[in-house]
Design a protein around this motif. Structure first.
Motif, PDB file in Angstrom:
ATOM      1  N   GLY A 244      12.311 -13.083  -3.710  1.00  0.00           N
ATOM      2  CA  GLY A 244      12.324 -14.542  -3.695  1.00  0.00           C
ATOM      3  C   GLY A 244      11.096 -15.044  -2.954  1.00  0.00           C
ATOM      4  N   ASP A 245      11.320 -15.909  -1.974  1.00  0.00           N
ATOM      5  CA  ASP A 245      10.193 -16.458  -1.207  1.00  0.00           C
ATOM      6  C   ASP A 245       9.941 -15.693   0.103  1.00  0.00           C
ATOM      7  N   ARG A 246      10.584 -14.531   0.263  1.00  0.00           N
ATOM      8  CA  ARG A 246      10.411 -13.729   1.483  1.00  0.00           C
ATOM      9  C   ARG A 246       9.684 -12.423   1.162  1.00  0.00           C
ATOM     10  N   THR A 247       8.894 -11.967   2.131  1.00  0.00           N
ATOM     11  CA  THR A 247       8.326 -10.626   2.058  1.00  0.00           C
ATOM     12  C   THR A 247       9.058  -9.802   3.096  1.00  0.00           C
ATOM     13  N   ILE A 248       9.515  -8.627   2.685  1.00  0.00           N
ATOM     14  CA  ILE A 248      10.351  -7.773   3.527  1.00  0.00           C
ATOM     15  C   ILE A 248       9.697  -6.409   3.677  1.00  0.00           C
ATOM     16  N   GLY A 249       9.712  -5.894   4.896  1.00  0.00           N
ATOM     17  CA  GLY A 249       9.255  -4.534   5.161  1.00  0.00           C
ATOM     18  C   GLY A 249      10.458  -3.651   5.422  1.00  0.00           C
ATOM     19  N   ILE A 250      10.483  -2.494   4.752  1.00  0.00           N
ATOM     20  CA  ILE A 250      11.588  -1.543   4.908  1.00  0.00           C
ATOM     21  C   ILE A 250      10.991  -0.239   5.422  1.00  0.00           C
ATOM     22  N   PHE A 251      11.567   0.306   6.483  1.00  0.00           N
ATOM     23  CA  PHE A 251      11.054   1.507   7.148  1.00  0.00           C
ATOM     24  C   PHE A 251      12.122   2.591   7.173  1.00  0.00           C
ATOM     25  N   ARG A 252      11.669   3.851   7.160  1.00  0.00           N
ATOM     26  CA  ARG A 252      12.594   4.970   7.314  1.00  0.00           C
ATOM     27  C   ARG A 252      12.230   5.713   8.610  1.00  0.00           C
ATOM     28  N   VAL A 253      13.201   5.771   9.529  1.00  0.00           N
ATOM     29  CA  VAL A 253      13.040   6.487  10.797  1.00  0.00           C
ATOM     30  C   VAL A 253      14.276   7.355  10.994  1.00  0.00           C
ATOM     31  N   GLN A 254      14.062   8.640  11.185  1.00  0.00           N
ATOM     32  CA  GLN A 254      15.142   9.616  11.340  1.00  0.00           C
ATOM     33  C   GLN A 254      16.160   9.502  10.206  1.00  0.00           C
ATOM     34  N   GLY A 255      15.632   9.331   8.998  1.00  0.00           N
ATOM     35  CA  GLY A 255      16.461   9.299   7.809  1.00  0.00           C
ATOM     36  C   GLY A 255      17.162   7.991   7.519  1.00  0.00           C
ATOM     37  N   ARG A 256      17.067   7.031   8.431  1.00  0.00           N
ATOM     38  CA  ARG A 256      17.762   5.744   8.272  1.00  0.00           C
ATOM     39  C   ARG A 256      16.787   4.640   7.904  1.00  0.00           C
ATOM     40  N   LEU A 257      17.263   3.658   7.157  1.00  0.00           N
ATOM     41  CA  LEU A 257      16.422   2.526   6.766  1.00  0.00           C
ATOM     42  C   LEU A 257      16.636   1.330   7.688  1.00  0.00           C
ATOM     43  N   TYR A 258      15.528   0.625   7.947  1.00  0.00           N
ATOM     44  CA  TYR A 258      15.530  -0.602   8.749  1.00  0.00           C
ATOM     45  C   TYR A 258      14.658  -1.603   8.005  1.00  0.00           C
ATOM     46  N   ALA A 259      15.106  -2.858   7.909  1.00  0.00           N
ATOM     47  CA  ALA A 259      14.359  -3.860   7.161  1.00  0.00           C
ATOM     48  C   ALA A 259      14.201  -5.141   7.977  1.00  0.00           C
ATOM     49  N   TYR A 260      13.017  -5.755   7.844  1.00  0.00           N
ATOM     50  CA  TYR A 260      12.688  -6.968   8.590  1.00  0.00           C
ATOM     51  C   TYR A 260      11.867  -7.908   7.721  1.00  0.00           C
ATOM     52  N   GLU A 261      11.966  -9.202   8.019  1.00  0.00           N
ATOM     53  CA  GLU A 261      11.054 -10.154   7.393  1.00  0.00           C
ATOM     54  C   GLU A 261       9.648  -9.818   7.873  1.00  0.00           C
ATOM     55  N   ASN A 262       8.689  -9.950   6.983  1.00  0.00           N
ATOM     56  CA  ASN A 262       7.303  -9.595   7.280  1.00  0.00           C
ATOM     57  C   ASN A 262       6.584 -10.743   7.979  1.00  0.00           C
ATOM     58  N   THR A 263       7.193 -11.259   9.036  1.00  0.00           N
ATOM     59  CA  THR A 263       6.614 -12.366   9.797  1.00  0.00           C
ATOM     60  C   THR A 263       6.747 -12.060  11.283  1.00  0.00           C
ATOM     61  N   CYS A 264       5.628 -11.938  11.949  1.00  0.00           N
ATOM     62  CA  CYS A 264       5.624 -11.660  13.389  1.00  0.00           C
ATOM     63  C   CYS A 264       6.020 -12.929  14.149  1.00  0.00           C
ATOM     64  N   PRO A 265       6.973 -12.828  15.079  1.00  0.00           N
ATOM     65  CA  PRO A 265       7.361 -13.995  15.873  1.00  0.00           C
ATOM     66  C   PRO A 265       6.220 -14.542  16.734  1.00  0.00           C
ATOM     67  N   HIS A 266       5.210 -13.737  17.014  1.00  0.00           N
ATOM     68  CA  HIS A 266       4.110 -14.175  17.871  1.00  0.00           C
ATOM     69  C   HIS A 266       3.325 -15.315  17.227  1.00  0.00           C
TER      70      HIS A 266
END
Length: 126
Positions: free
Chosen positions: A28-50
């Motif tokens: 949609g209107d969001r860009t999402i980053g998905i990461f794999r660490v120790q076999g598990r997935l983690y996802a975040y909006e691609n926008t730094c709070p800074h």
């Protein structure tokens, strides 16, 4: 793994994200980053709070910590692979991939996106 509470959107295949790898997708209107660490997935909006930078497209690296000897003297810096970080490419803000929390300011965090892996496919919430 629990089912995603909202509409699940297929974004890729499991093999698209290797260990310590990432997949950045537009949903949609969001860009999402998905990461794999120790076999598990983690996802975040691609926008730094800074300052709104594309945080999920930054360098993936281990935590850097100071090595302290038995006499409590600093002996340089070392990489600690037990905690992986994503570093925003705009200003270097670091976030712990497994929590989305800023490495030194725990009140600052990435926006978490629900992610699920099933049947060799990766889904995020819409």
């Amino acid at each position: 793994m629990t089912a995603i509470g909202k509409t699940a959107i297929l974004v890729g295949k499991s093999e698209d994200i290797a260990e310590l790898g990432r997949l950045v997708v537009d949903v949609g209107d969001r860009t999402i980053g998905i990461f794999r660490v120790q076999g598990r997935l983690y996802a975040y909006e691609n926008t730094c709070p800074h300052q709104g930078g594309p945080v999920c497209q930054g360098k993936i690296m281990p935590k850097v910590r100071e090595k302290i000897d038995a006499d409590k003297k600093a002996r340089g810096m070392v990489f600690d692979r037990s905690e992986m970080h994503i570093v925003c490419p705009w200003h270097g803000a670091e976030y712990v991939i497994t929590t989305g929390v800023h490495a030194v300011a725990p009140d600052v965090r990435l926006t978490t996106i629900e992610v699920e892996e099933r049947g060799g496919e990766i889904y995020v919430s819409a």
